[in-house]
Design an enzyme around this catalytic site. Structure first.
Site, PDB file in Angstrom:
ATOM      1  CE  LYS A 160      41.314  49.759  31.687  1.00 31.39           C
ATOM      2  NZ  LYS A 160      41.628  50.776  30.655  1.00 31.39           N
ATOM      3  CB  THR A 161      40.909  47.816  41.184  1.00 30.82           C
ATOM      4  OG1 THR A 161      40.407  46.505  40.871  1.00 30.82           O
ATOM      5  CG2 THR A 161      39.774  48.824  41.025  1.00 30.82           C
TER       6      THR A 161
END
Length: 316
Positions: A160-161
């Site tokens: 989740k970047t």
């Protein structure tokens, strides 16, 4: 075999070494891929797509600017900061080490160069440094919680970047002392609910993944119950992710799975806890039957560390 006996066979330290024990923080820049400097070029192109009006105002006078750390945190992102100013013709002199914690207000670095070049790189460099340091600061706190509670497993981030900024965020995790988890879709095969539904079953999805990934890529399966976890292990998954369990349920499921699959000759299956775990609740999930605890909150909603860059005024 009792649960106590099964715990003697846990693969936490032997199969998942504590990587940060063997990584020197100042040397983490050596991990960066050859293309990373072009990413910095794109940042600068985005911020100055045509005329630099403010730069025209200040001109080419040689100046010294001081980088101030204005909120408590861990410094992370020095290679990227250096590259920003290198590309605009300036030089950075650091007063702290990568990964060093500081209290505000702290002089962190000096930057030397023409005034307009200093200001051209200023906001790009500060935005990067603030976020990178914020992630490293949260990662450091998670690592401290792990060490303080004697948890032998791994604390990891997630995928989740921020698009286009992943390499910085994953780098920050390492500076803070936690694991990056998989870097991208090519690094590990993670089969989530949508993958499984599309194939009709966990065994079908695992079989297709193994045929494509071969022997060298691990397969992880997201499981919502013990029954699904059993199905995944039976199908040959290397890692079981127990997703969105509460802490009590997670510990019970992990202990049951560990004992059962140790008895069946698969003691080295890795068990990961994920989903809804936060900095505030992570210690509730620590137990010897869990190998990995992963958190999306390492990168999502993380507070930034406040920095500013001030050109030093000449004394009267």
């Amino acid at each position: 075999m009792t649960t106590a006996d099964s715990k003697r066979h846990l693969p936490t330290t032997s199969l998942i070494p504590n990587t940060m024990n063997s990584l020197s923080t100042p040397e983490l820049a050596n991990l960066l891929p050859p293309c990373w400097a072009t990413m910095v070029t794109e940042w600068l192109k985005e911020d100055t797509p045509s005329f630099d009006y403010g730069g025209f105002v200040v001109g080419e006078k040689q100046e010294t600017a001081v980088l101030l750390g204005k909120s408590k945190g861990v410094v992370a992102g020095k290679p990227f900061f250096d590259e920003v100013f290198k590309q605009v013709g300036c030089r950075v002199e650091w007063l702290v080490e990568e990964g060093e914690a500081f209290e505000p207000i702290k002089e962190v670095a000096y930057v030397y160069g023409p005034a307009r070049q200093l200001l051209m790189g200023e906001r790009v460099a500060l935005n990067m440094l603030a976020r990178c340091s914020g992630i490293a600061t949260r990662a450091r706190h998670l690592r401290q919680l792990k060490d303080a509670h004697g948890f032998p497993g791994i604390i990891a981030g997630t995928r989740k970047t921020t698009p286009g900024f992943r390499i910085v965020e994953k780098y920050a995790m390492l500076v803070g002392g936690i694991d990056t988890h998989r870097m991208d879709l090519s690094s590990c095969i993670m089969l989530k609910d949508n993958h499984i539904w599309s194939q009709g079953s966990i065994p079908a999805a695992v079989a297709k993944a193994r045929a494509a990934g071969g022997f060298s890529i691990k397969i992880e399966v997201e499981c919502r119950s013990e029954a699904e976890a059993d199905e995944a292990v039976e199908a040959g998954a290397d890692i079981i992710m127990l997703d969105n369990f509460d802490a009590k349920g997670l510990k019970a499921a992990a202990a049951s799975l560990r004992q059962r699959w140790t008895e069946r000759g698969r003691p080295n299956v890795l068990i990961e806890a994920s989903g809804g775990i936060t900095e505030e609740t992570i210690t509730e999930y620590f137990c010897p039957d869990i190998n990995i605890v992963s958190l999306g909150s390492v990168t999502q909603g993380v507070p930034h560390v406040d920095f500013s860059l001030k050109i030093q005024r000449a004394s009267a």
